[in-house]
Design an enzyme around this catalytic site. Structure first.
Site, mmCIF file in Angstrom:
data_model
loop_
_atom_site.group_PDB
_atom_site.id
_atom_site.type_symbol
_atom_site.label_atom_id
_atom_site.label_comp_id
_atom_site.label_asym_id
_atom_site.label_seq_id
_atom_site.Cartn_x
_atom_site.Cartn_y
_atom_site.Cartn_z
ATOM 1 N N GLU A 1 8.305 5.250 0.799
ATOM 2 C CA GLU A 1 8.573 4.045 0.019
ATOM 3 C C GLU A 1 10.089 3.776 0.001
ATOM 4 O OE1 GLU A 1 6.134 2.262 -0.710
ATOM 5 O OE2 GLU A 1 4.614 3.207 -1.963
ATOM 6 N N HIS B 1 7.763 -0.149 3.604
ATOM 7 C CA HIS B 1 7.478 1.290 3.789
ATOM 8 C C HIS B 1 6.870 1.563 5.163
ATOM 9 C CE1 HIS B 1 3.208 1.057 1.735
ATOM 10 N NE2 HIS B 1 3.078 0.944 3.031
ATOM 11 N N ASN C 1 6.683 -3.865 1.215
ATOM 12 C CA ASN C 1 8.017 -3.470 0.721
ATOM 13 C C ASN C 1 8.822 -2.741 1.805
ATOM 14 O OD1 ASN C 1 6.758 -1.008 0.917
ATOM 15 N ND2 ASN C 1 6.869 -0.484 -1.255
HETATM 16 C C1 F6R Z 1 -1.108 4.032 6.269
HETATM 17 C C2 F6R Z 1 0.341 3.825 6.332
HETATM 18 C C3 F6R Z 1 0.949 2.609 5.691
HETATM 19 C C4 F6R Z 1 0.324 1.314 6.225
HETATM 20 C C5 F6R Z 1 0.938 0.102 5.523
HETATM 21 C C6 F6R Z 1 0.312 -1.192 5.991
HETATM 22 O O1 F6R Z 1 -1.461 5.188 6.974
HETATM 23 O O2 F6R Z 1 1.021 4.632 6.876
HETATM 24 O O3 F6R Z 1 2.330 2.586 5.925
HETATM 25 O O4 F6R Z 1 0.545 1.234 7.598
HETATM 26 O O5 F6R Z 1 0.768 0.227 4.138
HETATM 27 O O6 F6R Z 1 -1.048 -1.218 5.634
HETATM 28 P P1 F6R Z 1 -2.009 -2.398 6.105
HETATM 29 O O7 F6R Z 1 -2.152 -2.272 7.575
HETATM 30 O O8 F6R Z 1 -3.312 -2.125 5.400
HETATM 31 O O9 F6R Z 1 -1.357 -3.670 5.698
#
Ligand code: F6R
Length: 235
Positions: free
Chosen positions: A132, A127, A125
């Site tokens: 978010e 973030h 999304n």
């Molecule tokens: C986690 C964080 C999140 C992740 C994001 C992608 O510390 O800050 O923003 O980077 O949710 O997560 P993955 O790499 O598991 O797809």
């Protein structure tokens, strides 16, 4: 992708061994961590002078909870390198007073002189950290409510198959002040978020879009994550 971003981090550490790094968890950075650990093991890289801050932690999870980001970082990075424990910072999700913990964390970042390099993943999304959609661009480290989509995506990390409702995350402004930002994305399920961040409007509804205004941001994408770029599909 992992090799390229690890090399970028190592380049900074060679210039400034005492660099302050802000780091993500999740699936995407695992290859980067593996590569940095490999370089440390072969004697090419010392991280003893560096300072580390994590981007986020689930609210309510003690540091020894298997799904906590404390445990993730220990198992995938901090426990495998020569980091100085006094210079490793991860928000305490189990703090008795979470608001005070957020203030303490933000002050620790300030006292370290801010961050030199902030490595980010991106949510489906858009973030960054756990900022978010809708997160104010001027936000600081704080308690946030996770979106239902983020909780669904991360549910598999929990035995209960249900992710916590809230987290502590560094803020958008805290990320923006990093002197350099490296954003990583892999896989087709990130393609729409990457296109929206890069080619869509700069808007709080796509947090990663703020990075277009940052003077020193680099995106590291695999082909799948880049596959919606240039197709005019971003809003
Ligand atoms: C986690 C964080 C999140 C992740 C994001 C992608 O510390 O800050 O923003 O980077 O949710 O997560 P993955 O790499 O598991 O797809």
């Amino acid at each position: 992708m992992s090799a390229a971003v690890a090399d970028a981090v190592v380049d900074r550490l060679k210039e400034v061994p005492s660099a302050v790094l802000m780091l993500p968890t999740g699936t995407t950075p695992l290859g980067m961590y593996r590569r940095l650990v490999g370089m440390h093991r072969s004697g090419e890289l010392s991280l003893v002078e560096a300072t580390f801050f994590n981007l986020d932690e689930y609210l309510g999870l003690p540091p020894d909870h298997p799904a906590s980001y404390h445990v993730y970082m220990k198992e995938n990075f901090y426990g495998l390198i020569d980091a100085d424990p006094a210079r490793i910072f991860v928000p305490n999700g189990a703090a008795e007073h979470p608001e005070a913990e957020c203030e303490r964390y933000e002050s620790a970042i300030r006292e370290a002189g801010g961050t030199d390099v902030c490595v980010l993943g991106i949510g489906r999304n858009g973030h960054i950290g756990f900022n978010e959609p809708g997160a104010p661009f001027d936000s600081r480290t704080r308690v946030v409510r996770l979106s239902e989509s983020t909780r669904r995506v991360n549910a598999g990390d929990f035995e209960s198959e249900s992710a916590p409702e809230c987290a502590i995350t560094v803020g958008m402004a805290t990320i923006f002040e990093s002197r350099e930002v490296l954003l990583l994305a892999s896989g087709t399920n990130k393609a729409a978020a990457v296109a929206a961040a890069v080619e869509g409007e700069t808007s709080e509804s796509v947090p990663a879009s703020m990075l277009k205004k940052h003077p020193n941001t680099t995106l590291f994408l695999d082909e799948d994550a880049a596959s919606d770029l240039g197709r005019g599909v971003a809003g």
